[in-house]
Design a protein around this motif. Structure first.
Motif, PDB file in Angstrom:
ATOM      1  N   LEU A  13      -9.544  -8.401   3.867  1.00 49.04           N
ATOM      2  CA  LEU A  13      -9.005  -9.145   2.730  1.00 49.04           C
ATOM      3  C   LEU A  13      -8.116  -8.254   1.870  1.00 49.04           C
ATOM      4  O   LEU A  13      -7.047  -8.679   1.403  1.00 49.04           O
ATOM      5  CB  LEU A  13     -10.137  -9.732   1.898  1.00 49.04           C
ATOM      6  CG  LEU A  13     -10.875 -10.914   2.532  1.00 49.04           C
ATOM      7  CD1 LEU A  13     -12.159 -11.222   1.757  1.00 49.04           C
ATOM      8  CD2 LEU A  13      -9.977 -12.153   2.569  1.00 49.04           C
ATOM      9  N   GLN A  14      -8.546  -7.036   1.648  1.00 45.64           N
ATOM     10  CA  GLN A  14      -7.731  -6.095   0.870  1.00 45.64           C
ATOM     11  C   GLN A  14      -6.440  -5.762   1.602  1.00 45.64           C
ATOM     12  O   GLN A  14      -5.359  -5.712   1.002  1.00 45.64           O
ATOM     13  CB  GLN A  14      -8.528  -4.827   0.589  1.00 45.64           C
ATOM     14  CG  GLN A  14      -7.802  -3.838  -0.322  1.00 45.64           C
ATOM     15  CD  GLN A  14      -8.646  -2.610  -0.625  1.00 45.64           C
ATOM     16  OE1 GLN A  14      -9.848  -2.574  -0.371  1.00 45.64           O
ATOM     17  NE2 GLN A  14      -8.011  -1.582  -1.152  1.00 45.64           N
ATOM     18  N   MET A  21      -8.425   3.774   2.051  1.00 48.19           N
ATOM     19  CA  MET A  21      -8.979   2.721   2.894  1.00 48.19           C
ATOM     20  C   MET A  21      -9.625   3.317   4.141  1.00 48.19           C
ATOM     21  O   MET A  21     -10.734   2.935   4.527  1.00 48.19           O
ATOM     22  CB  MET A  21      -7.879   1.741   3.293  1.00 48.19           C
ATOM     23  CG  MET A  21      -8.330   0.658   4.256  1.00 48.19           C
ATOM     24  SD  MET A  21      -9.243  -0.674   3.475  1.00 48.19           S
ATOM     25  CE  MET A  21      -7.923  -1.495   2.597  1.00 48.19           C
ATOM     26  N   HIS A  63     -12.164 -13.527  -3.312  1.00 44.05           N
ATOM     27  CA  HIS A  63     -10.734 -13.214  -3.292  1.00 44.05           C
ATOM     28  C   HIS A  63      -9.855 -14.458  -3.366  1.00 44.05           C
ATOM     29  O   HIS A  63      -8.629 -14.340  -3.220  1.00 44.05           O
ATOM     30  CB  HIS A  63     -10.392 -12.427  -2.022  1.00 44.05           C
ATOM     31  CG  HIS A  63     -10.905 -11.023  -2.014  1.00 44.05           C
ATOM     32  ND1 HIS A  63     -10.131  -9.934  -2.355  1.00 44.05           N
ATOM     33  CD2 HIS A  63     -12.136 -10.524  -1.717  1.00 44.05           C
ATOM     34  CE1 HIS A  63     -10.846  -8.830  -2.265  1.00 44.05           C
ATOM     35  NE2 HIS A  63     -12.068  -9.152  -1.872  1.00 44.05           N
ATOM     36  N   ASP A  81      -3.225   4.876  -0.802  1.00 44.07           N
ATOM     37  CA  ASP A  81      -4.034   3.677  -0.557  1.00 44.07           C
ATOM     38  C   ASP A  81      -4.550   3.664   0.879  1.00 44.07           C
ATOM     39  O   ASP A  81      -5.706   3.338   1.143  1.00 44.07           O
ATOM     40  CB  ASP A  81      -3.207   2.407  -0.808  1.00 44.07           C
ATOM     41  CG  ASP A  81      -2.861   2.220  -2.267  1.00 44.07           C
ATOM     42  OD1 ASP A  81      -3.636   2.681  -3.122  1.00 44.07           O
ATOM     43  OD2 ASP A  81      -1.809   1.624  -2.542  1.00 44.07           O
ATOM     44  N   GLN A 113      -3.808  -8.502   1.383  1.00 43.21           N
ATOM     45  CA  GLN A 113      -3.156  -8.632   0.078  1.00 43.21           C
ATOM     46  C   GLN A 113      -2.157  -7.521  -0.214  1.00 43.21           C
ATOM     47  O   GLN A 113      -1.395  -7.615  -1.174  1.00 43.21           O
ATOM     48  CB  GLN A 113      -4.212  -8.660  -1.022  1.00 43.21           C
ATOM     49  CG  GLN A 113      -5.103  -9.892  -0.975  1.00 43.21           C
ATOM     50  CD  GLN A 113      -6.283  -9.781  -1.923  1.00 43.21           C
ATOM     51  OE1 GLN A 113      -6.113  -9.622  -3.127  1.00 43.21           O
ATOM     52  NE2 GLN A 113      -7.489  -9.848  -1.379  1.00 43.21           N
ATOM     53  N   THR A 114      -2.141  -6.483   0.605  1.00 39.98           N
ATOM     54  CA  THR A 114      -1.310  -5.314   0.290  1.00 39.98           C
ATOM     55  C   THR A 114      -0.454  -4.864   1.465  1.00 39.98           C
ATOM     56  O   THR A 114       0.045  -3.727   1.455  1.00 39.98           O
ATOM     57  CB  THR A 114      -2.201  -4.135  -0.165  1.00 39.98           C
ATOM     58  OG1 THR A 114      -3.171  -3.844   0.850  1.00 39.98           O
ATOM     59  CG2 THR A 114      -2.910  -4.462  -1.466  1.00 39.98           C
ATOM     60  N   GLN A 161      -0.639  -8.787   7.450  1.00 40.54           N
ATOM     61  CA  GLN A 161      -1.352  -9.817   6.686  1.00 40.54           C
ATOM     62  C   GLN A 161      -1.805 -10.956   7.590  1.00 40.54           C
ATOM     63  O   GLN A 161      -2.959 -11.380   7.541  1.00 40.54           O
ATOM     64  CB  GLN A 161      -0.427 -10.360   5.599  1.00 40.54           C
ATOM     65  CG  GLN A 161      -1.018 -11.465   4.757  1.00 40.54           C
ATOM     66  CD  GLN A 161       0.035 -12.071   3.845  1.00 40.54           C
ATOM     67  OE1 GLN A 161       0.484 -13.201   4.066  1.00 40.54           O
ATOM     68  NE2 GLN A 161       0.445 -11.335   2.820  1.00 40.54           N
ATOM     69  N   HIS A 196     -17.248 -13.512   0.757  1.00 43.90           N
ATOM     70  CA  HIS A 196     -16.177 -12.551   0.466  1.00 43.90           C
ATOM     71  C   HIS A 196     -14.853 -13.274   0.218  1.00 43.90           C
ATOM     72  O   HIS A 196     -14.081 -12.893  -0.666  1.00 43.90           O
ATOM     73  CB  HIS A 196     -16.012 -11.571   1.621  1.00 43.90           C
ATOM     74  CG  HIS A 196     -17.159 -10.627   1.792  1.00 43.90           C
ATOM     75  ND1 HIS A 196     -17.609  -9.809   0.771  1.00 43.90           N
ATOM     76  CD2 HIS A 196     -17.937 -10.340   2.865  1.00 43.90           C
ATOM     77  CE1 HIS A 196     -18.612  -9.067   1.200  1.00 43.90           C
ATOM     78  NE2 HIS A 196     -18.827  -9.363   2.471  1.00 43.90           N
ATOM     79  N   PRO A 253     -14.278  -7.569   3.720  1.00 48.05           N
ATOM     80  CA  PRO A 253     -13.638  -7.067   2.495  1.00 48.05           C
ATOM     81  C   PRO A 253     -12.457  -6.140   2.771  1.00 48.05           C
ATOM     82  O   PRO A 253     -11.449  -6.173   2.047  1.00 48.05           O
ATOM     83  CB  PRO A 253     -14.773  -6.324   1.779  1.00 48.05           C
ATOM     84  CG  PRO A 253     -16.024  -6.948   2.295  1.00 48.05           C
ATOM     85  CD  PRO A 253     -15.726  -7.288   3.723  1.00 48.05           C
ATOM     86  N   PHE A 254     -12.554  -5.314   3.812  1.00 47.15           N
ATOM     87  CA  PHE A 254     -11.425  -4.458   4.174  1.00 47.15           C
ATOM     88  C   PHE A 254     -10.225  -5.296   4.595  1.00 47.15           C
ATOM     89  O   PHE A 254      -9.095  -5.056   4.161  1.00 47.15           O
ATOM     90  CB  PHE A 254     -11.809  -3.519   5.326  1.00 47.15           C
ATOM     91  CG  PHE A 254     -12.822  -2.473   4.969  1.00 47.15           C
ATOM     92  CD1 PHE A 254     -12.543  -1.500   4.024  1.00 47.15           C
ATOM     93  CD2 PHE A 254     -14.064  -2.450   5.588  1.00 47.15           C
ATOM     94  CE1 PHE A 254     -13.481  -0.523   3.703  1.00 47.15           C
ATOM     95  CE2 PHE A 254     -14.999  -1.483   5.266  1.00 47.15           C
ATOM     96  CZ  PHE A 254     -14.715  -0.518   4.324  1.00 47.15           C
ATOM     97  N   ARG A 310       0.810  -1.202   0.000  1.00 48.09           N
ATOM     98  CA  ARG A 310       0.000   0.000   0.000  1.00 48.09           C
ATOM     99  C   ARG A 310       0.855   1.268   0.000  1.00 48.09           C
ATOM    100  O   ARG A 310       1.906   1.321   0.635  1.00 48.09           O
ATOM    101  CB  ARG A 310      -0.906   0.019   1.224  1.00 48.09           C
ATOM    102  CG  ARG A 310      -2.092  -0.902   1.123  1.00 48.09           C
ATOM    103  CD  ARG A 310      -2.820  -0.971   2.446  1.00 48.09           C
ATOM    104  NE  ARG A 310      -2.025  -1.657   3.444  1.00 48.09           N
ATOM    105  CZ  ARG A 310      -2.078  -1.423   4.746  1.00 48.09           C
ATOM    106  NH1 ARG A 310      -2.864  -0.496   5.208  1.00 48.09           N
ATOM    107  NH2 ARG A 310      -1.343  -2.110   5.590  1.00 48.09           N
TER     108      ARG A 310
END
Length: 238
Positions: free
Chosen positions: A83-84, A11, A133, A7, A87-88, A94, A129, A80-81, A3
């Motif tokens: 998970l995003q 978020m 992903h 980003d 990934q970043t 993580q 969700h 969803p937050f 990120r």
């Protein structure tokens, strides 16, 4: 991919746009401020200490209540937050994000707070969700693959077509998750509400990784069934 500051700002803005106070939840457990502040903090976190501090807010009444093993309705919108972020972010953030999602899948809801506003069980809504992903999560390592495996147990079938073969109803559609080959109960979700189906059996399983499936339903006739309905596993969450 990691990120950038922009980003992070995007978020945080997205987290702030959610009305966390509007989510239902047991008064003794749910803390809307912990959901908001915890997600905002984990979106900005760097390293193990910041990740752990943010995760403790989310686990202390933000999206789960870890001391009682309770998942809260806010977890569905938080997933969803997370998970995003998973990934970043760096490995510590993580890991914290993925662990929170897996706990949310495994914990039990409080009585009266089993479902979303759309009447989907919390665990199945969270798993939905994760299914979206799955390709990206599969590249993140052991913990993400464990999360995928847990989510696979919470299957969903989106019905596209039905036919009556003279004995039972055959329903054709796409599946996310893994449906056992043995007969089982299922929930049928339509615009008319939810119906419990006592017996559903896989007629044709997905082939070669494609999500097309056919299931046989023995206790429902065609006039009662609505195409484009959804089937969920019946024995989740409660």
């Amino acid at each position: 991919m990691r990120r950038t500051r922009q980003d992070n700002a995007d978020m945080v803005d997205a987290v702030e746009a959610v009305d966390w106070d509007s989510f239902p939840g047991p008064a003794d457990y749910y803390r809307p401020a912990a959901a908001r502040e915890g997600l905002r903090s984990i979106a900005r976190a760097r390293g193990r200490l910041e990740a752990a501090s943010a995760a403790s807010r989310l686990a202390g009444g933000g999206i789960i209540h870890d001391h009682s093993g309770t998942v809260l309705p806010s977890a569905v919108s938080a997933t969803p937050f997370l998970l995003q972020i998973a990934q970043t972010s760096d490995s510590a953030v993580q890991e914290a994000a993925l662990e929170l999602i897996e706990d949310a899948l495994n914990f039990r809801p409080s009585p009266g707070f089993f479902r979303t506003q759309d009447e989907v069980r919390l665990c199945c809504a969270i798993a939905d969700h994760v299914h979206v992903h799955r390709p990206a999560l599969g590249r993140l390592g052991h913990r993400s693959r464990a999360l995928i495996s847990t989510a696979q147990e919470h299957w969903r079938i989106d019905i596209q077509e039905t036919c009556d073969d003279g004995a039972d109803l055959l329903a054709f559609g796409t599946v996310a998750g893994t449906v056992a080959g043995t007969p089982q109960a299922a929930e049928l979700h339509t615009d008319s509400g939810i119906a419990l189906l006592s017996t559903m059996t896989v007629e044709y399983p997905p082939v070669g990784g494609h999500g097309q499936i056919c299931v046989r339903i023995t206790d429902l006739k065609l006039p009662e069934f609505h195409p484009k309905a959804t089937l969920y596993k019946a024995d989740c969450g409660e």
